[in-house]
Design an enzyme around this catalytic site. Structure first.
Site, PDB file in Angstrom:
ATOM      1  N   ASN A   1      -7.513   1.474   2.339  1.00 20.46           N
ATOM      2  CA  ASN A   1      -6.590   1.583   3.461  1.00 20.46           C
ATOM      3  C   ASN A   1      -6.609   2.945   4.122  1.00 20.46           C
ATOM      4  O   ASN A   1      -5.816   3.196   5.025  1.00 20.46           O
ATOM      5  CB  ASN A   1      -5.163   1.273   2.972  1.00 20.46           C
ATOM      6  CG  ASN A   1      -4.465   0.268   3.856  1.00 20.46           C
ATOM      7  OD1 ASN A   1      -5.104  -0.463   4.592  1.00 20.46           O
ATOM      8  ND2 ASN A   1      -3.154   0.220   3.790  1.00 20.46           N
TER       9      ASN A   1
ATOM     10  N   ASN B   1      -4.361   1.832   8.754  1.00 24.07           N
ATOM     11  CA  ASN B   1      -3.572   1.899   7.524  1.00 24.07           C
ATOM     12  C   ASN B   1      -2.357   1.002   7.675  1.00 24.07           C
ATOM     13  O   ASN B   1      -1.391   1.343   8.352  1.00 24.07           O
ATOM     14  CB  ASN B   1      -3.151   3.343   7.245  1.00 24.07           C
ATOM     15  CG  ASN B   1      -2.307   3.467   5.988  1.00 24.07           C
ATOM     16  OD1 ASN B   1      -2.300   2.561   5.147  1.00 24.07           O
ATOM     17  ND2 ASN B   1      -1.593   4.563   5.865  1.00 24.07           N
TER      18      ASN B   1
ATOM     19  N   ASP C   1       5.777  -7.327   0.689  1.00 26.59           N
ATOM     20  CA  ASP C   1       5.955  -8.285  -0.395  1.00 26.59           C
ATOM     21  C   ASP C   1       7.188  -9.148  -0.162  1.00 26.59           C
ATOM     22  O   ASP C   1       7.205 -10.334  -0.497  1.00 26.59           O
ATOM     23  CB  ASP C   1       6.041  -7.569  -1.739  1.00 26.59           C
ATOM     24  CG  ASP C   1       6.855  -6.287  -1.645  1.00 26.59           C
ATOM     25  OD1 ASP C   1       7.581  -6.128  -0.647  1.00 26.59           O
ATOM     26  OD2 ASP C   1       6.768  -5.458  -2.554  1.00 26.59           O
TER      27      ASP C   1
END
Length: 856
Positions: A699, A725, A835
């Site tokens: 990344n 990124n 997440d």
């Protein structure tokens, strides 16, 4: 002289007389005394000493005996000797035991040597048998291929025959109203292998293009540029599309002028077959200006149709394009709970022009049922709804006169009242939203009704359509009875009873289904255009184009560093997940799209589709996921757990996840300039069973160090370069991921091999869920009216973070390409919460929670 000396000596030496004898006598006496003394010393003194010592031993106190003969036991009675004796006895016993063990071990060694020799012989025999079996298998496979080649003809894709630009048309039907696909559509331009190419005319090249609404035209052009089916080669196109509306009133061309311009299109070919005319409406007062235009064999897609104009199965009823140039603001959309809102139902509208009222004819309801039904039930509807409002049995809001100037509308149609924001605020407070269809039964659908339907679905008010003759948008692919109530107008007196009888579970299911329909078909210009194309593609039975995968640009790196194996990390436990593969990594079975499945590519809702479970409600324009998505024959969701060609409990237990006894997973590891930590994490994966490969998502814009040696862990390590990124890169569907199962893991996570294998087993038995290790808890905090998020250890869990979790690659496609862009933008803004977004996405689709597995 010698004799003289000797005689003298015998005579006593010098002198004469008695002196020599005396000398001789004295010498003898001395010699005798000396001999006697020596005898006494040598003989008698030892005897005396022996006697004295034996006398001491004979004393009364036996313990004082020091000298004399003693037995062994008597000797050990001495205190300082007793310990030595015990040691001597112990050593003697141990020596005897060791000798016995030595002899026993020698006997066992001899036996084991015999067994080793026997095993060596068995191994040699097994190798010979294995070699023979391999030869037999190879010969069998060769024979099988020969038989298949003999009994099966070679099939190849049919050669595509493209008709000439000026191809001869087949005769028109007797009336343009009789147009259907079989007599007005040229299938020769759309073979199964064509990929459904679509050519879109540039409206600016034609005079009517200057009359189009700028927002509509701009949104349409932006959508066309990104659609996978659009082609610039008109000669190979299957369908030709032209945008003709919405038009602005002052500069709208005459019907005859528009008809001439359509007929002069380069590929119209005298009758317009395989053409689609799209008229998008952004307002409720859009007129049906195509009504008086001869469109030949061209299909029409718009929001307003008369029954003499609409051709079922050929024309398409579309939704209005409210959000022309932007995505909806999802922050303003109310939640789906609580189920019941302030108003049971609401309606605001004003009828500007009406047909003759049935009440004015003074006919009873029974007379109407007998056969002379009136053309307009609106007066009866007004009376009934006002009676419900006056009864105050439920809190309802009905207004049949607009406070402000009503919007323009077609004759017999109920005009919208107020501004859009005001209408949405009322609908947010309404459980049901009444939609009264136009009184003119010849008006199949109007833009005003479509606009009311759009707004109701947008804010979660369940539509109640009064009028069963209406043709709702995309009615041939959507089961509207799962998201709306369609009630005949003669049942207006029973509407109140019907609405009160619906349970909360059914209300929530219908609201959620309506929200899905709105997001999928109505919300943006991309959805509207994609749905129109999907309907045509499904009708002519051409499979959808596969969804694209993210191309992985590999970063070159050097490997060869021997990876160590930590015995604590590499303990595989006793889990049995099928055969442990020793051959090179292999991909999951590929899913090959069958052309015959297009017949079933229609919408099915969450609960009505067959099968044990379905993950995602199929929409006609849903792309086909390559290899990873295992669809059922119905075209919905995943392949069911334990599904396929039958099966039983025993076989399922052995297979662990359907008919997939052999399966591997891919590790996707996101990292950012932590080379040492990354190398340690990769080394911990050394020897991990069922691992296909490791995809390291790099990344950072800074490339890895040139002298960095990557560990050799027995499987390929792919280092992927990213464009920017972003934490969203963790969920990109990289083409290098060749397995269905993805283990998303942080570069600093510490998981043992047995933990990973246990999580993999649980995921194989729950393939539609997120299965992982770090748990979190969230809930609605009622006192503070905000969300509570707890990252500490708690007995209550609602999320499993993707820092160490398994999920299906199917969700990577949905997260990256289907989920609204606003969510991904928020993840980039906060540099966090990706997440949480994945957890909400999966639970939103499946209505199931994630599964947490415990450490160690």
């Amino acid at each position: 002289e010698l004799m003289t000396g000797y005689t003298m000596l015998r005579n006593g030496g010098v002198g004469n007389g008695g002196q020599p004898w005396v000398l001789r006598w004295s010498s003898r006496i001395r010699l005798t005394w000396l001999s006697f003394t020596l005898f006494i010393i040598l003989v008698f003194f030892p005897l005396i000493a022996h006697y004295y010592l034996t006398t001491i031993d004979d004393a009364d106190d036996a313990g004082k005996r020091i000298f004399g003969p003693r037995t062994g036991n008597e000797l050990c009675e001495v205190k300082h000797v007793q310990d030595l004796c015990r040691i001597r006895e112990s050593v003697s016993e141990e020596l005897l035991q060791l000798e016995a063990k030595r002899q026993e071990l020698n006997s066992e060694i001899a036996k084991l040597n015999l067994k080793i020799e026997a095993c060596k012989k068995s191994i040699e025999n097994a190798k010979q048998d294995l070699l023979q079996l391999k030869n037999v298998i190879s010969q069998t496979e060769h024979s099988y291929k020969e038989l298949m080649a003999q009994n099966q003809p070679k099939l190849s894709l049919p050669i595509r025959l493209l008709p000439d630009k000026d191809d001869v048309t087949f005769p028109l039907p007797k009336s343009h109203r009789n147009c259907r696909l079989h007599n007005c559509f040229d299938y020769s331009r759309c073979p199964l292998t064509s990929g459904f190419p679509v050519y879109v005319y540039n409206s600016d090249d034609y005079p009517f293009g200057s009359s189009l609404d700028p927002l509509i035209k701009q949104a349409f052009e932006a959508t066309v540029r990104t659609n996978v089916y659009v082609t610039e080669n008109a000669n190979i196109a299957c369908v030709y599309i032209i945008l003709v509306g919405e038009m602005q009133e002052p500069v709208m061309p005459k019907p005859t002028e528009l008809e001439q311009q359509l007929h002069s299109l380069p590929y119209w070919r005298t009758d317009g077959h395989n053409h689609l005319i799209i008229s998008l409406s952004r307002k409720s007062e859009t007129q049906n200006f195509i009504y008086n235009i001869s469109t030949g064999r061209a299909m029409i897609a718009q929001s307003t149709f008369y029954d003499v104009q609409y051709r079922p199965g050929f024309d398409i009823v579309i939704s209005p394009l409210v959000h022309a140039m932007s995505e909806p603001n999802f922050l303003e959309i109310p939640p789906q709970v609580p189920v019941k809102r302030k108003y049971l139902f609401s309606f605001q509208g004003e009828k500007i022009e009406s047909l003759r009222s049935s009440l004015q004819e003074v006919r009873s309801f029974e007379e109407e049922i007998e056969g002379n039904a009136p053309a307009d039930y609106d007066d009866r509807i007004i009376t009934t709804l006002k009676a419900v409002q006056d009864s105050k049995l439920d809190f309802v809001l009905v207004e049949f006169t607009c406070k402000n100037q009503p919007k323009a509308s077609l004759p017999t149609e109920w005009a919208l009242c107020g501004e859009r924001d005001d209408r949405l605020e009322l609908l947010k407070l309404s459980t049901f939203a009444l939609i009264i269809t136009p009184g003119d039964t010849h008006l199949v659908i109007s833009s005003g009704c479509a606009m009311r339907l759009f707004e109701a679905l947008e804010v979660g008010a369940i539509p109640v359509v009064l009028g069963e003759q209406v043709q709702l948008p995309y009615n041939d692919v959507i089961r509207w009875n799962e998201a709306a109530l369609i009630i005949p107008k003669p049942r207006i007196t029973e509407v109140h009873f019907l609405l009160r009888s619906i349970s909360d579970n059914d209300l929530l299911a219908m609201r959620r289904q309506g929200r899905f329909l709105w997001e999928t078909y109505f919300s943006t210009s991309d959805n509207v255009f994609s749905t129109v194309l999907a309907i045509i593609r499904t009708r002519i039975q051409i499979p959808a184009a596969p969804i694209r995968e993210e191309t992985a640009v590999e970063i070159p790196h050097r490997s060869g560093k021997a990876a160590g194996t930590d015995p604590n990390m590499a303990d595989n436990g006793d889990l049995d997940l099928g055969p442990v593969e020793t051959e090179p990594p292999y991909a999951s079975p590929k899913y090959l799209r069958n052309f015959t499945l297009t017949a079933t590519d229609i919408y099915r809702n969450w609960n009505s589709a067959p099968g044990p479970f379905h993950l995602f409600p199929y929409t006609p324009f849903d792309p086909v996921l390559p290899s990873e998505a295992k669809f059922l024959g119905s075209g919905t969701g995943f392949r069911p757990i334990g599904g396929g060609a039958g099966g039983s409990g025993k076989e399922f237990q052995a297979a662990l996840g359907g008919n997939v006894p052999r399966e591997q997973f891919t590790v996707v590891m996101l990292t950012y300039e932590r080379e040492e930590v990354l190398m340690n994490s990769l080394e911990r994966l050394n020897g991990l069973p069922y691992l296909n490969k490791v995809v390291v998502v790099w990344n950072s814009p800074k490339l890895p160090s040139e002298d960095l040696l990557w560990p050799d862990i027995g499987v390929p390590i792919m280092v992927v370069r990213t464009e920017k990124n972003s934490l969203n890169n963790r969920f990109l569907p990289w083409d290098e991921i060749e397995t269905e199962a993805i283990l998303s893991i942080d570069d600093d996570a510490h998981l043992r091999h047995d933990e990973i294998m246990f999580g993999f087993r649980v995921w194989r038995e729950a393939r539609d869920r997120i299965v992982g290790f770090p748990g979190r808890y969230h809930a609605w905090d009622i006192p503070h009216q905000s969300w509570l998020y707890n990252s500490n250890y708690s007995c209550e869990l609602s999320m499993v973070l993707t820092g160490a979790a398994f999920f299906h690659k199917y969700y990577a496609y949905l997260y990256s390409y289907v989920m609204p862009q606003a969510i991904r933008d928020m993840v980039d803004e906060y540099i966090n919460c990706e997440d949480i977004a994945m957890n909400f996405l999966v639970s939103h689709l499946t209505r199931k929670p994630p599964i947490k597995v415990k450490h160690r």
